[in-house]
Design a protein around this motif. Structure first.
Motif, PDB file in Angstrom:
ATOM      1  N   UNK A 194       0.813  -1.212   0.000  1.00 56.52           N
ATOM      2  CA  UNK A 194       0.000   0.000   0.000  1.00 56.52           C
ATOM      3  C   UNK A 194       0.853   1.270   0.000  1.00 56.52           C
ATOM      4  N   UNK A 195       2.108   1.171   0.400  1.00 57.33           N
ATOM      5  CA  UNK A 195       2.959   2.361   0.456  1.00 57.33           C
ATOM      6  C   UNK A 195       3.704   2.622  -0.845  1.00 57.33           C
ATOM      7  N   UNK A 196       3.555   1.745  -1.858  1.00 54.73           N
ATOM      8  CA  UNK A 196       4.332   1.889  -3.096  1.00 54.73           C
ATOM      9  C   UNK A 196       4.101   3.246  -3.746  1.00 54.73           C
ATOM     10  N   UNK A 197       2.845   3.697  -3.810  1.00 51.94           N
ATOM     11  CA  UNK A 197       2.534   4.981  -4.452  1.00 51.94           C
ATOM     12  C   UNK A 197       3.107   6.163  -3.681  1.00 51.94           C
ATOM     13  N   UNK A 198       3.534   5.926  -2.448  1.00 48.69           N
ATOM     14  CA  UNK A 198       4.026   6.994  -1.592  1.00 48.69           C
ATOM     15  C   UNK A 198       5.538   6.923  -1.387  1.00 48.69           C
ATOM     16  N   UNK A 199       6.249   6.280  -2.323  1.00 45.55           N
ATOM     17  CA  UNK A 199       7.687   6.112  -2.158  1.00 45.55           C
ATOM     18  C   UNK A 199       8.466   6.688  -3.347  1.00 45.55           C
ATOM     19  N   UNK A 200       9.694   7.103  -3.077  1.00 45.67           N
ATOM     20  CA  UNK A 200      10.678   7.429  -4.095  1.00 45.67           C
ATOM     21  C   UNK A 200      11.936   6.638  -3.716  1.00 45.67           C
ATOM     22  N   UNK A 201      12.109   5.474  -4.329  1.00 43.21           N
ATOM     23  CA  UNK A 201      13.186   4.581  -3.934  1.00 43.21           C
ATOM     24  C   UNK A 201      14.568   5.164  -4.228  1.00 43.21           C
ATOM     25  N   UNK A 216      12.775   4.777   5.739  1.00 42.23           N
ATOM     26  CA  UNK A 216      12.246   6.044   5.230  1.00 42.23           C
ATOM     27  C   UNK A 216      10.751   6.013   4.916  1.00 42.23           C
ATOM     28  N   UNK A 217      10.265   4.995   4.239  1.00 39.40           N
ATOM     29  CA  UNK A 217       8.862   4.981   3.849  1.00 39.40           C
ATOM     30  C   UNK A 217       7.954   4.762   5.062  1.00 39.40           C
ATOM     31  N   UNK A 218       6.695   5.207   4.917  1.00 40.56           N
ATOM     32  CA  UNK A 218       5.705   5.018   5.985  1.00 40.56           C
ATOM     33  C   UNK A 218       5.296   3.558   6.075  1.00 40.56           C
ATOM     34  N   UNK A 219       4.813   3.186   7.226  1.00 36.92           N
ATOM     35  CA  UNK A 219       4.259   1.853   7.399  1.00 36.92           C
ATOM     36  C   UNK A 219       2.811   1.843   6.922  1.00 36.92           C
ATOM     37  N   UNK A 220       2.318   0.666   6.546  1.00 38.40           N
ATOM     38  CA  UNK A 220       0.899   0.481   6.260  1.00 38.40           C
ATOM     39  C   UNK A 220       0.294  -0.230   7.463  1.00 38.40           C
ATOM     40  N   UNK A 242      14.006   5.682  17.743  1.00 36.09           N
ATOM     41  CA  UNK A 242      14.091   4.333  17.189  1.00 36.09           C
ATOM     42  C   UNK A 242      15.336   4.227  16.330  1.00 36.09           C
ATOM     43  N   UNK A 243      15.560   3.055  15.787  1.00 35.84           N
ATOM     44  CA  UNK A 243      16.730   2.854  14.925  1.00 35.84           C
ATOM     45  C   UNK A 243      16.498   3.419  13.530  1.00 35.84           C
ATOM     46  N   UNK A 244      15.307   3.888  13.240  1.00 36.29           N
ATOM     47  CA  UNK A 244      14.973   4.456  11.930  1.00 36.29           C
ATOM     48  C   UNK A 244      14.925   5.974  12.060  1.00 36.29           C
ATOM     49  N   UNK A 245      15.951   6.695  11.574  1.00 33.61           N
ATOM     50  CA  UNK A 245      16.071   8.121  11.876  1.00 33.61           C
ATOM     51  C   UNK A 245      15.011   9.012  11.248  1.00 33.61           C
ATOM     52  N   UNK A 246      14.503   8.629  10.065  1.00 35.48           N
ATOM     53  CA  UNK A 246      13.472   9.462   9.441  1.00 35.48           C
ATOM     54  C   UNK A 246      12.514   8.573   8.664  1.00 35.48           C
ATOM     55  N   UNK A 247      11.249   8.977   8.641  1.00 36.73           N
ATOM     56  CA  UNK A 247      10.260   8.357   7.759  1.00 36.73           C
ATOM     57  C   UNK A 247       9.464   9.469   7.103  1.00 36.73           C
ATOM     58  N   UNK A 248       8.948   9.185   5.896  1.00 42.02           N
ATOM     59  CA  UNK A 248       8.195  10.227   5.217  1.00 42.02           C
ATOM     60  C   UNK A 248       7.208   9.638   4.225  1.00 42.02           C
ATOM     61  N   UNK A 249       6.293  10.500   3.777  1.00 40.22           N
ATOM     62  CA  UNK A 249       5.374  10.225   2.674  1.00 40.22           C
ATOM     63  C   UNK A 249       5.827  11.091   1.493  1.00 40.22           C
ATOM     64  N   UNK A 250       6.007  10.473   0.324  1.00 39.70           N
ATOM     65  CA  UNK A 250       6.449  11.189  -0.874  1.00 39.70           C
ATOM     66  C   UNK A 250       5.548  10.759  -2.026  1.00 39.70           C
ATOM     67  N   UNK A 283       8.327  22.168  -5.667  1.00 42.25           N
ATOM     68  CA  UNK A 283       8.015  22.658  -7.004  1.00 42.25           C
ATOM     69  C   UNK A 283       8.286  21.646  -8.104  1.00 42.25           C
ATOM     70  N   UNK A 284       8.966  20.538  -7.786  1.00 39.22           N
ATOM     71  CA  UNK A 284       9.332  19.585  -8.830  1.00 39.22           C
ATOM     72  C   UNK A 284       9.788  18.287  -8.184  1.00 39.22           C
ATOM     73  N   UNK A 285       9.789  17.219  -8.972  1.00 44.07           N
ATOM     74  CA  UNK A 285      10.344  15.934  -8.546  1.00 44.07           C
ATOM     75  C   UNK A 285      11.812  16.106  -8.130  1.00 44.07           C
ATOM     76  N   UNK A 286      12.224  15.394  -7.076  1.00 41.13           N
ATOM     77  CA  UNK A 286      13.632  15.419  -6.696  1.00 41.13           C
ATOM     78  C   UNK A 286      14.043  14.060  -6.141  1.00 41.13           C
ATOM     79  N   UNK A 287      15.314  13.706  -6.388  1.00 41.66           N
ATOM     80  CA  UNK A 287      15.906  12.479  -5.855  1.00 41.66           C
ATOM     81  C   UNK A 287      17.007  12.765  -4.849  1.00 41.66           C
TER      82      UNK A 287
END
Length: 354
Positions: A194-201, A216-220, A242-250, A283-287
């Motif tokens: 469910x988180x695939x649409x919200x990720x930038x690998x 980084x990605x959110x949990x479902x 936690x051992x995971x320093x950051x998580x986000x929705x993208x 303002x734009x896609x970024x990696x």
């Protein structure tokens, strides 16, 4: 007989860490000419910070920007010793002689109907030509055009006057239904998908070198969801306990330039626990992770903390409104921060054009 053995040694620096660096010059036509001064690198990847521009792998590229402004040029230099990235600002401006018309417009869409409001200085221009990108044209000053199908179209707008003419080429997106992919977190049959649409690998991979190893990605999650009849929601955990320093929705979202949008979503977080959720529109896609929180890339931002929630841990409807400006693709990016070991939940994301 005495034999002399001469031994010569030199340090092998073939695996020395690369150091990315470059200089550039600009001209009056928004052309940037780059000189690559990196060392210990064999491959180069350039992101010019403009909506829709491709990545260049040239050693010292030349790039022409489509509009005036300040952009971020990111260079990733790759060698046997690793990867090094730097980012520099570049400001470009097309110098147009006085009296030459500068085409400008504002777009207002309603489903497939598009109204092009002409904002060109009428003291400089008296003739206008529009090519809507679907085989249709107009000579009206501010035309309304209905597209037959949803999609992205290249609009060419020419403004002419006594002293000359200028052309503006723009990318316009029209759709019958505007939506956020997997906004309810229930589109995929497998929970973790469910988180695939919200990720930038690509961003996640590069972020390890900046923030440390993380998912980084959110949990479902199915333990807290808002959708009536739904099963899942997004779950962002604490950043610092936690051992995971950051998580986000993208999520990348296709939009029309010069338009206004509102994203609405539902959020649930524990009050009085130091919770804060941050929503940014880029303002734009970024990696490149270096672009995260860079104010020049953000066109709208909103913080949701205890003051914007309730006195109890319940679902609250939240919104963020933004103007696209010249952007035809934006990024909705949301993360959180906690001073205590807590979590937050998000569900039912929608977007509407105002």
């Amino acid at each position: 007989m005495i034999s002399l053995l001469l031994v010569s040694s030199c340090e092998d620096d073939s695996e020395a860490a690369p150091e990315a660096s470059f200089t550039f010059i600009t001209d009056d036509d928004r052309v940037v000419t780059i000189t690559n001064t990196s060392i210990n690198a064999e491959q180069y990847y350039w992101n010019f910070g403009e909506v829709g521009s491709a990545i260049s792998e040239e050693e010292s590229p030349t790039f022409t920007y489509a509009s005036d402004g300040t952009f971020k040029i990111a260079l990733s230099a790759v060698g046997l010793g690793g990867v090094h990235q730097i980012v520099q600002d570049v400001t470009v401006e097309e110098i147009i002689p006085p009296g030459i018309p500068v085409p400008k417009y504002k777009l207002i869409t309603d489903n497939l109907s598009s109204n092009f409001e002409n904002l060109t200085n009428l003291n400089d221009a008296d003739t206008f030509t529009w090519d809507f990108g679907d085989g249709n044209q107009s000579s009206d000053a501010s035309p309304t055009h209905s597209y037959a199908d949803a999609g992205r179209y290249e609009v060419t707008f020419t403004a002419a006057g006594p002293l000359g003419s200028s052309v503006l080429v723009d990318s316009v997106f029209v759709s019958k239904e505007l939506k956020i992919n997997n906004g309810t977190w229930d589109d995929e049959p497998v929970k973790n998908d469910n988180r695939i649409a919200w990720r930038n690998t690509a961003l996640e991979k590069l972020a390890d070198g900046v923030f440390g190893d993380s998912d980084y990605y959110a949990k479902a999650t199915s333990s807290n969801n808002h959708t009536v009849g739904g099963s899942y929601a997004a779950n962002l955990t604490t950043n610092n306990s936690s051992s995971k320093p950051r998580r986000w929705l993208y999520q990348d979202i296709i939009v029309s330039p010069n338009a206004s949008y509102t994203i609405t979503f539902w959020m649930k977080q524990k009050p009085d626990a130091g919770c804060a959720t941050y929503a940014n529109i880029y303002e734009d896609h970024f990696d490149a992770p270096e672009f995260i929180d860079v104010s020049e890339k953000i066109i709208a931002s909103q913080t949701y903390d205890d003051a914007t929630g309730s006195s109890t841990a319940e679902w609250i409807e939240q919104q963020i409104t933004f103007e696209t400006g010249s952007s035809s693709e934006i990024v909705f990016f949301m993360t959180n921060d906690f001073t205590a070991s807590e979590q937050a939940y998000y569900d039912d994301f929608t977007i509407v054009k105002n």
